[in-house]
Design a protein around this motif. Structure first.
Motif, short mmCIF file in Angstrom:
data_model
loop_
_atom_site.label_atom_id
_atom_site.label_comp_id
_atom_site.label_asym_id
_atom_site.label_seq_id
_atom_site.Cartn_x
_atom_site.Cartn_y
_atom_site.Cartn_z
N SER A 370 0.81 -1.23 0.00
CA SER A 370 0.00 0.00 0.00
C SER A 370 0.84 1.27 0.00
N SER A 371 2.18 1.14 0.03
CA SER A 371 3.05 2.31 0.05
C SER A 371 4.46 1.88 -0.37
N ALA A 372 5.29 2.86 -0.68
CA ALA A 372 6.68 2.56 -1.02
C ALA A 372 7.39 1.94 0.18
N ARG A 373 7.07 2.41 1.34
CA ARG A 373 7.65 1.85 2.57
C ARG A 373 7.26 0.38 2.70
N ASP A 374 6.03 0.09 2.36
CA ASP A 374 5.54 -1.29 2.42
C ASP A 374 6.27 -2.17 1.39
N VAL A 375 6.59 -1.59 0.23
CA VAL A 375 7.33 -2.33 -0.81
C VAL A 375 8.67 -2.79 -0.25
N LEU A 376 9.38 -1.89 0.41
CA LEU A 376 10.69 -2.24 0.95
C LEU A 376 10.59 -3.31 2.03
N LYS A 377 9.54 -3.24 2.82
CA LYS A 377 9.33 -4.26 3.86
C LYS A 377 9.10 -5.63 3.24
N LYS A 378 8.24 -5.67 2.20
CA LYS A 378 7.92 -6.95 1.56
C LYS A 378 9.15 -7.51 0.83
N TRP A 379 9.90 -6.65 0.19
CA TRP A 379 11.10 -7.12 -0.51
C TRP A 379 12.14 -7.65 0.49
N SER A 380 12.32 -6.92 1.57
CA SER A 380 13.28 -7.37 2.59
C SER A 380 12.84 -8.71 3.18
N SER A 381 11.54 -8.87 3.35
CA SER A 381 11.01 -10.13 3.88
C SER A 381 11.32 -11.27 2.91
N TRP A 382 11.13 -11.04 1.63
CA TRP A 382 11.41 -12.07 0.62
C TRP A 382 12.91 -12.40 0.60
N ASP A 418 5.01 8.30 -1.47
CA ASP A 418 6.03 8.38 -0.42
C ASP A 418 7.39 7.83 -0.86
N PHE A 419 7.60 7.53 -2.16
CA PHE A 419 8.83 6.83 -2.55
C PHE A 419 10.08 7.67 -2.30
N GLU A 420 10.00 9.01 -2.50
CA GLU A 420 11.19 9.84 -2.31
C GLU A 420 11.64 9.84 -0.85
N LYS A 421 10.72 9.66 0.07
CA LYS A 421 11.08 9.62 1.49
C LYS A 421 11.87 8.35 1.82
N GLN A 422 11.77 7.36 0.97
CA GLN A 422 12.42 6.08 1.23
C GLN A 422 13.79 5.95 0.56
N LEU A 423 14.10 6.86 -0.36
CA LEU A 423 15.26 6.67 -1.24
C LEU A 423 16.59 6.56 -0.52
N ASP A 424 16.74 7.25 0.59
CA ASP A 424 18.03 7.25 1.29
C ASP A 424 18.20 6.06 2.23
N LYS A 425 17.19 5.23 2.34
CA LYS A 425 17.29 4.08 3.23
C LYS A 425 18.17 3.00 2.61
N GLU A 427 17.69 -0.12 2.72
CA GLU A 427 16.82 -1.10 2.06
C GLU A 427 16.48 -0.67 0.63
N ALA A 428 16.30 0.64 0.42
CA ALA A 428 15.98 1.13 -0.92
C ALA A 428 17.17 0.97 -1.85
N LYS A 429 18.36 1.27 -1.35
CA LYS A 429 19.56 1.15 -2.20
C LYS A 429 19.79 -0.30 -2.61
N LEU A 430 19.53 -1.25 -1.71
CA LEU A 430 19.66 -2.66 -2.05
C LEU A 430 18.58 -3.08 -3.05
N PHE A 431 17.39 -2.61 -2.82
CA PHE A 431 16.26 -2.95 -3.69
C PHE A 431 16.46 -2.41 -5.11
N LEU A 432 17.12 -1.24 -5.23
CA LEU A 432 17.29 -0.60 -6.54
C LEU A 432 18.62 -0.92 -7.20
#
Length: 602
Positions: A370-382, A418-425, A427-432
């Motif tokens: 439901s959000s960019a933050r949620d995307v990173l959580k689900k990807w990290s979980s996988w 909310d994706f720009e708020k996640q970019l510096d994390k 988890e985002a750098k690994l995901f991208l």
């Protein structure tokens, strides 16, 4: 939305700022543009292959006209600033040869301007300049750096031989030795002082009180006393200070100029009336990531002229700068031959009914976000899931599904507000991170060593397929056996226009952001093509190191003399010379690079 050439120009910085000499033709080919004339990089590479023995080699492209144009641009910037502020004294540029000692660089500077000066930081550099300027003795040589008595004796002999020399004093012992060895006439002294201001930039830490270079205020008092005691105040003609390197802080330059101007005024009031010049050192940056103001060099020049006009309206000292990077960086491009590509994931499945169906069902639950933050959580979980290791086919299908999931989540990620708020994390750098890599036939350590040494950014541009939307982003591996031997960063353009790759990597952002790979037009094409790494003409030839005994690339000169001239300057460094450096002798018959690399006329 249809991809346009202007989109590619934005993505790669082509045709603007410090990549103004590059362009894209209608066929999507990268071109070099000098004086309105164009030549494709494909043509340059084709000519290189025709004239040399190097069929699959990378090479360094040397373009002397880009040095001349930078010199003209710098001198014009100060001329316009002086006219704007009615500044009567002259501007005098100096080139610090530590930036690049190459013969073609120094000879080009000499040809480009009748009085351009040079700076040496060591005795070896000083001897080089005595050779290069033996017929140009009217040009000033600034002697910076530590100077032992042997170095000072060499300076004394050069003065007697008619060279024009200014010695920069950085310690009490240095002034004592200088006055003991040298005569009291026919040369100049400069006091190099620490800049008591801090500037922002890649090497801004070299400014301020803790700078490695220059006299502290207490030391300045000591050397002043010595000059007065020896009654040689007439030798002091210049005040010198250095703000740091690759400084992008215009306000910092103004603070720096103000500080130096105040010290200059105090020295004049102390009775140093022969003081006529302020040398503001280097610091002028190159726009590696295309994020500086278009007119940065003009603003840089105006700052120094404006400050001196206001702070020293009656004295108006001669202005001197020691720009090196800004003069030479554009002149060299590394042309990298690509030789392979790699995928980090499985690109095809093995068993659609079992492995793919099984893992696809499990992956489906991770797509409910439901959000960019949620995307990173689900990807990290996988990613925390233990992959199947019972048989290779099952692991292959797991990786295939992982790639599909990553791509689908990436598309969703950039669609959320909310994706720009996640970019510096992290988890985002690994995901991208990119899913592909290209291997180039070169060494990062030998060609763009600052990438490893100081994390200097260098753009990378394909030579073709620039008329289409980039397929994806990739990392560039070199052929060394070192994990640092890769180019894996892309500084995205700052733009309100959103641009994406075919596989949904966003390439432009409204704030500074870096991806873990650079965009390429056609992935399959890069198994056997070329990439261009521009802005490699400052320091890279000097800081190179022969990791894995990989030596210098061939040097190719490109010039426009009515017609395009493409010629081999130097062949690849021979294996014999590399082995000799570490104490081994190689039989010439075993050395494919023993000659200069030119094809025989036979």
């Amino acid at each position: 939305m249809k991809w346009k050439l202007d989109d590619s120009k934005l993505v790669y910085g082509i045709g603007s700022k410090d990549l103004y000499y590059l362009d894209i033709n209608k066929e999507g080919k990268l071109e070099l543009v000098l004086d309105g004339q164009r030549i494709s990089f494909e043509k340059i590479i084709e000519t290189f292959q025709e004239k040399t023995k190097y069929d699959d080699a990378s090479f360094a492209l040397r373009i002397p006209q880009l040095i001349s144009s930078q010199i003209e641009k710098l001198i014009t910037a100060f001329a316009e600033a002086r006219e704007k502020y009615n500044y009567q004294s002259k501007y005098y540029p100096i080139y610090p040869i530590k930036v690049n000692h190459s013969k073609f660089i120094i000879e080009t500077i000499i040809k480009s301007h009748p009085t351009y000066g040079f700076e040496s930081g060591t005795k070896s550099e000083f001897i080089l300049l005595l050779q290069a300027l033996k017929n140009e003795k009217h040009r000033l040589i600034m002697c910076n750096g530590a100077k032992d008595r042997e170095y000072l004796q060499s300076i004394k002999e050069a003065i007697a031989d008619g060279f024009k020399i200014c010695i920069s004093i950085e310690s009490e012992q240095e002034i004592i030795d200088t006055l003991d060895i040298l005569p009291q006439e026919n040369y100049q002294l400069a006091f190099r002082i620490k800049p008591y201001v801090t500037l922002h930039g890649h090497w801004g830490a070299s400014s301020g009180r803790n700078s490695k270079f220059g006299l502290a205020i207490g030391e300045l008092h000591d050397v002043i006393d010595i000059l007065e005691e020896k009654k040689v105040t007439h030798l002091l003609t210049m005040l010198h200070s250095h703000p740091g390197s690759q400084i992008t802080d215009l306000e910092g330059f103004e603070r720096f100029a103000t500080f130096v101007a105040k010290i200059y005024k105090l020295l004049h009031e102390r009775g140093f009336t022969k003081l006529k010049t302020i040398n503001f050192g280097g610091g002028l940056p190159i726009d590696y990531d295309n994020r500086l103001d278009e007119d940065f060099m003009q603003k840089y020049a105006e700052i120094f002229v404006k400050v001196l006009s206001k702070k020293l309206p009656k004295l108006q000292p001669i202005i001197m700068t020691e720009s090196g990077r800004a003069i030479t960086a554009l002149s060299t491009l590394v042309i990298v031959k690509t030789i392979d590509r790699y995928s980090m994931f499985s690109e095809a499945y093995y068993d659609k009914t079992l492995g793919v169906a099984y893992w696809g069902k499990k992956a489906a639950k991770h797509k409910e976000v439901s959000s960019a933050r949620d995307v990173l959580k689900k990807w990290s979980s996988w990613e925390r899931r233990k992959p199947p290791l019972d048989f290779l086919e099952g692991l292959n299908d797991y990786e295939y599904i992982t790639l599909e999931l990553k791509r689908e989540l990436r598309k969703l990620f950039f669609g959320f507000e909310d994706f720009e708020k996640q970019l510096d994390k992290v988890e985002a750098k690994l995901f991208l991170k990119p899913e592909y890599a290209i291997q180039g036939n070169f060494s990062v350590f030998n060609s763009i060593g600052d990438l490893v040494l100081v994390k200097q950014y260098f753009p990378v541009i394909p030579i073709s397929s620039l008329n289409q939307r980039p397929e994806t982003i990739v990392r560039l591996f070199d052929i060394t056996c070192d994990s640092d031997g890769e180019v894996a960063v892309y500084h995205s353009p700052i733009s309100d226009k959103k641009l994406f790759t075919e596989d949904d990597f966003q390439l432009t952002f409204t704030k500074p952001f870096s991806l873990g790979g650079f965009p390429i037009g056609d992935l399959e094409e890069l198994k056997d093509s070329y990439l261009v790494i521009p802005l490699a003409g400052a320091y890279q030839d000097i800081v190179e190191f022969d990791h894995n005994l990989l030596g210098d690339l061939p040097d190719v000169l490109v010039a426009l003399d009515g017609e395009w001239r493409i010629e081999l300057l130097n062949g690849a460094q021979s294996i014999s010379s590399l082995l000799a450096d570490v104490g081994f002798i190689c039989d010439v018959d075993d050395d494919p690079y023993y000659d200069n690399g030119k094809k025989s006329d036979k």
